[in-house]
Scaffold this motif. Structure first.
Motif, PDB file in Angstrom:
ATOM      1  N   VAL A  77       1.131  -1.323  -0.035  1.00  0.00           N
ATOM      2  CA  VAL A  77      -0.010   0.125   0.190  1.00  0.00           C
ATOM      3  C   VAL A  77       0.651   0.912  -0.127  1.00  0.00           C
ATOM      4  CG1 VAL A  77      -1.523   1.636   1.804  1.00  0.00           C
ATOM      5  CG2 VAL A  77      -2.052  -0.955   1.103  1.00  0.00           C
ATOM      6  N   ALA A  78       0.439   2.615  -0.433  1.00  0.00           N
ATOM      7  CA  ALA A  78       1.120   3.753  -0.277  1.00  0.00           C
ATOM      8  C   ALA A  78       0.751   4.340   0.812  1.00  0.00           C
ATOM      9  CB  ALA A  78       0.323   4.739  -1.769  1.00  0.00           C
ATOM     10  N   TYR A  79       1.557   4.851   1.381  1.00  0.00           N
ATOM     11  CA  TYR A  79       1.733   5.416   2.481  1.00  0.00           C
ATOM     12  C   TYR A  79       2.047   7.093   2.530  1.00  0.00           C
ATOM     13  CZ  TYR A  79       0.548   1.391   5.225  1.00  0.00           C
ATOM     14  OH  TYR A  79       0.405   0.413   5.848  1.00  0.00           O
ATOM     15  N   ARG A  80       2.422   7.584   3.466  1.00  0.00           N
ATOM     16  CA  ARG A  80       2.561   9.351   3.448  1.00  0.00           C
ATOM     17  C   ARG A  80       2.697   9.463   4.314  1.00  0.00           C
ATOM     18  NH1 ARG A  80       0.030  13.937   3.871  1.00  0.00           N
ATOM     19  NH2 ARG A  80      -2.638  13.984   4.142  1.00  0.00           N
ATOM     20  N   LEU A  81       3.521  10.115   4.813  1.00  0.00           N
ATOM     21  CA  LEU A  81       4.003  11.432   6.509  1.00  0.00           C
ATOM     22  C   LEU A  81       2.418  11.875   6.500  1.00  0.00           C
ATOM     23  CD1 LEU A  81       6.569  11.042   7.906  1.00  0.00           C
ATOM     24  CD2 LEU A  81       6.607  13.669   7.184  1.00  0.00           C
ATOM     25  N   HIS A  82       2.067  11.574   7.894  1.00  0.00           N
ATOM     26  CA  HIS A  82       1.117  12.279   8.433  1.00  0.00           C
ATOM     27  C   HIS A  82       1.149  13.700   8.750  1.00  0.00           C
ATOM     28  CE1 HIS A  82      -2.342  13.424  11.769  1.00  0.00           C
ATOM     29  NE2 HIS A  82      -2.556  12.211  11.809  1.00  0.00           N
ATOM     30  N   VAL A 139      15.197   8.683   6.571  1.00  0.00           N
ATOM     31  CA  VAL A 139      14.405   9.817   6.450  1.00  0.00           C
ATOM     32  C   VAL A 139      13.960   9.886   4.639  1.00  0.00           C
ATOM     33  CG1 VAL A 139      14.840  12.526   6.546  1.00  0.00           C
ATOM     34  CG2 VAL A 139      15.825  10.230   8.023  1.00  0.00           C
ATOM     35  N   THR A 140      14.805  10.085   4.219  1.00  0.00           N
ATOM     36  CA  THR A 140      15.216  10.485   2.420  1.00  0.00           C
ATOM     37  C   THR A 140      14.138   9.183   2.749  1.00  0.00           C
ATOM     38  OG1 THR A 140      17.326  10.088   2.179  1.00  0.00           O
ATOM     39  CG2 THR A 140      15.356   9.587   0.232  1.00  0.00           C
ATOM     40  N   LEU A 141      13.804   7.919   2.643  1.00  0.00           N
ATOM     41  CA  LEU A 141      12.512   6.830   1.913  1.00  0.00           C
ATOM     42  C   LEU A 141      11.319   7.518   2.244  1.00  0.00           C
ATOM     43  CD1 LEU A 141      11.760   4.431   1.251  1.00  0.00           C
ATOM     44  CD2 LEU A 141      12.036   2.987   3.652  1.00  0.00           C
ATOM     45  N   VAL A 142      11.072   7.990   3.895  1.00  0.00           N
ATOM     46  CA  VAL A 142      10.002   8.746   4.129  1.00  0.00           C
ATOM     47  C   VAL A 142       9.143   9.843   3.275  1.00  0.00           C
ATOM     48  CG1 VAL A 142       8.909   9.383   6.348  1.00  0.00           C
ATOM     49  CG2 VAL A 142      10.202   7.573   6.985  1.00  0.00           C
ATOM     50  N   GLU A 143      10.438  10.494   3.907  1.00  0.00           N
ATOM     51  CA  GLU A 143       9.865  11.927   2.855  1.00  0.00           C
ATOM     52  C   GLU A 143       9.242  11.320   1.479  1.00  0.00           C
ATOM     53  OE1 GLU A 143      13.405  13.368   3.220  1.00  0.00           O
ATOM     54  OE2 GLU A 143      12.851  15.076   4.703  1.00  0.00           O
ATOM     55  N   SER A 144      10.282  10.013   0.729  1.00  0.00           N
ATOM     56  CA  SER A 144       9.791   9.849  -0.694  1.00  0.00           C
ATOM     57  C   SER A 144       8.112   8.813  -0.435  1.00  0.00           C
ATOM     58  CB  SER A 144      10.450   9.133  -1.493  1.00  0.00           C
ATOM     59  OG  SER A 144      10.858   8.289  -0.892  1.00  0.00           O
ATOM     60  N   LEU A 145       8.050   8.073   0.389  1.00  0.00           N
ATOM     61  CA  LEU A 145       6.433   7.468   0.091  1.00  0.00           C
ATOM     62  C   LEU A 145       5.613   7.929  -0.330  1.00  0.00           C
ATOM     63  CD1 LEU A 145       6.268   6.256   4.178  1.00  0.00           C
ATOM     64  CD2 LEU A 145       7.389   5.049   1.688  1.00  0.00           C
ATOM     65  N   ASP A 146       5.239   9.307  -0.419  1.00  0.00           N
ATOM     66  CA  ASP A 146       4.117   9.681  -1.403  1.00  0.00           C
ATOM     67  C   ASP A 146       3.583   9.515  -2.329  1.00  0.00           C
ATOM     68  OD1 ASP A 146       4.147  13.482  -0.450  1.00  0.00           O
ATOM     69  OD2 ASP A 146       5.600  11.809  -1.080  1.00  0.00           O
ATOM     70  N   GLU A 197      10.911  -2.301   6.332  1.00  0.00           N
ATOM     71  CA  GLU A 197      10.398  -2.408   6.241  1.00  0.00           C
ATOM     72  C   GLU A 197       9.762  -2.446   8.243  1.00  0.00           C
ATOM     73  OE1 GLU A 197       8.559  -4.894   3.704  1.00  0.00           O
ATOM     74  OE2 GLU A 197       6.802  -5.398   4.634  1.00  0.00           O
ATOM     75  N   LYS A 198      10.664  -2.849   9.252  1.00  0.00           N
ATOM     76  CA  LYS A 198      10.095  -3.487  10.849  1.00  0.00           C
ATOM     77  C   LYS A 198       9.506  -1.495  10.980  1.00  0.00           C
ATOM     78  CE  LYS A 198      11.392  -5.035  14.846  1.00  0.00           C
ATOM     79  NZ  LYS A 198      13.200  -5.965  15.315  1.00  0.00           N
ATOM     80  N   ALA A 199      10.755  -0.660  10.289  1.00  0.00           N
ATOM     81  CA  ALA A 199      11.128   0.961  10.771  1.00  0.00           C
ATOM     82  C   ALA A 199       9.487   1.483  10.650  1.00  0.00           C
ATOM     83  CB  ALA A 199      12.430   1.783  10.536  1.00  0.00           C
ATOM     84  N   LEU A 200       9.282   1.374   9.630  1.00  0.00           N
ATOM     85  CA  LEU A 200       8.027   1.589   8.534  1.00  0.00           C
ATOM     86  C   LEU A 200       6.636   0.845   9.537  1.00  0.00           C
ATOM     87  CD1 LEU A 200       8.769   2.514   4.545  1.00  0.00           C
ATOM     88  CD2 LEU A 200       9.372   4.364   6.475  1.00  0.00           C
ATOM     89  N   ALA A 201       6.792   0.362   9.498  1.00  0.00           N
ATOM     90  CA  ALA A 201       5.039  -0.415  10.163  1.00  0.00           C
ATOM     91  C   ALA A 201       5.352  -0.029  12.101  1.00  0.00           C
ATOM     92  CB  ALA A 201       5.957  -1.562  10.463  1.00  0.00           C
ATOM     93  N   ALA A 221       4.233   3.645  11.296  1.00  0.00           N
ATOM     94  CA  ALA A 221       2.956   3.656  10.523  1.00  0.00           C
ATOM     95  C   ALA A 221       1.690   3.132  12.393  1.00  0.00           C
ATOM     96  CB  ALA A 221       2.325   2.469   9.950  1.00  0.00           C
ATOM     97  N   ALA A 222       2.904   2.702  13.054  1.00  0.00           N
ATOM     98  CA  ALA A 222       1.472   2.366  15.017  1.00  0.00           C
ATOM     99  C   ALA A 222       1.545   3.250  15.264  1.00  0.00           C
ATOM    100  CB  ALA A 222       2.515   0.984  15.500  1.00  0.00           C
ATOM    101  N   SER A 223       3.027   4.567  15.107  1.00  0.00           N
ATOM    102  CA  SER A 223       2.809   5.118  16.080  1.00  0.00           C
ATOM    103  C   SER A 223       1.743   6.260  15.459  1.00  0.00           C
ATOM    104  CB  SER A 223       3.589   6.016  16.469  1.00  0.00           C
ATOM    105  OG  SER A 223       4.593   4.880  16.985  1.00  0.00           O
ATOM    106  N   ASP A 224       1.138   6.345  14.092  1.00  0.00           N
ATOM    107  CA  ASP A 224       0.526   7.277  13.632  1.00  0.00           C
ATOM    108  C   ASP A 224       1.464   8.619  13.228  1.00  0.00           C
ATOM    109  OD1 ASP A 224      -1.989   9.571  13.704  1.00  0.00           O
ATOM    110  OD2 ASP A 224      -1.899   7.714  12.459  1.00  0.00           O
TER     111      ASP A 224
END
Lengths: 92, 39
Positions: free
Chosen positions: A7-12, A43-50, A73-77, A80-83
């Motif tokens: 699934v596609a995710y993005r930073l809240h 950080v680069t990955l998180v910023e590029s997710l969207d 993947e564990k880090a992103l999960a 995501a768990a922390s919203d």
């Protein structure tokens, strides 16, 4: 909600990232939680997710070594768990 | 040390290194509860 790398995710929208030498600080103004992102690649990955249709596509584009994908993947999960990350369909 | 022992030791180190890579902690949540007003 279970984290799904297909699934596609993005930073809240209420999360702010502050770059640091070790990676970044991430603060959620909504739930007031603070996370250390301990790798610049994360950080680069998180910023590029969207920009991608799925988390896996973001991994490919970021050029992260496949041997590190489980850790990322564990880090992103965890985020995501922390919203800190939300699925694109929910964030819209 | 014998060459075969060196190879075994290297393979063990590589396996341990691989295991470490899989377990790297990339996100760490920091508790800031009760820190209101702390400078």
């Amino acid at each position: 909600m279970t984290f799904d790398s297909a699934v596609a995710y993005r930073l809240h929208e209420r999360v702010a990232l502050r770059p640091e030498p070790f990676g970044a600080l991430a603060y959620h103004y909504g739930n007031r939680r603070l996370n250390f992102l301990r790798a610049p690649e994360l950080v680069t990955l998180v910023e590029s997710l969207d920009q991608h249709d799925s988390v896996r596509a973001a991994f490919d584009a970021a050029g992260i070594d496949p041997s590190r994908w489980p850790s990322f993947e564990k880090a992103l999960a965890s985020l995501a768990a922390s919203d800190f990350l939300v699925p694109e369909e929910v964030a819209a | 040390m014998e060459p075969t022992e060196l190879i075994d030791e290297t393979e063990t180190e590589a396996a341990e290194a691989e295991e470490l890579v899989e377990e790297e902690l990339l996100v760490e949540e920091i508790s800031i509860d009760g820190m209101c007003g702390v400078y």
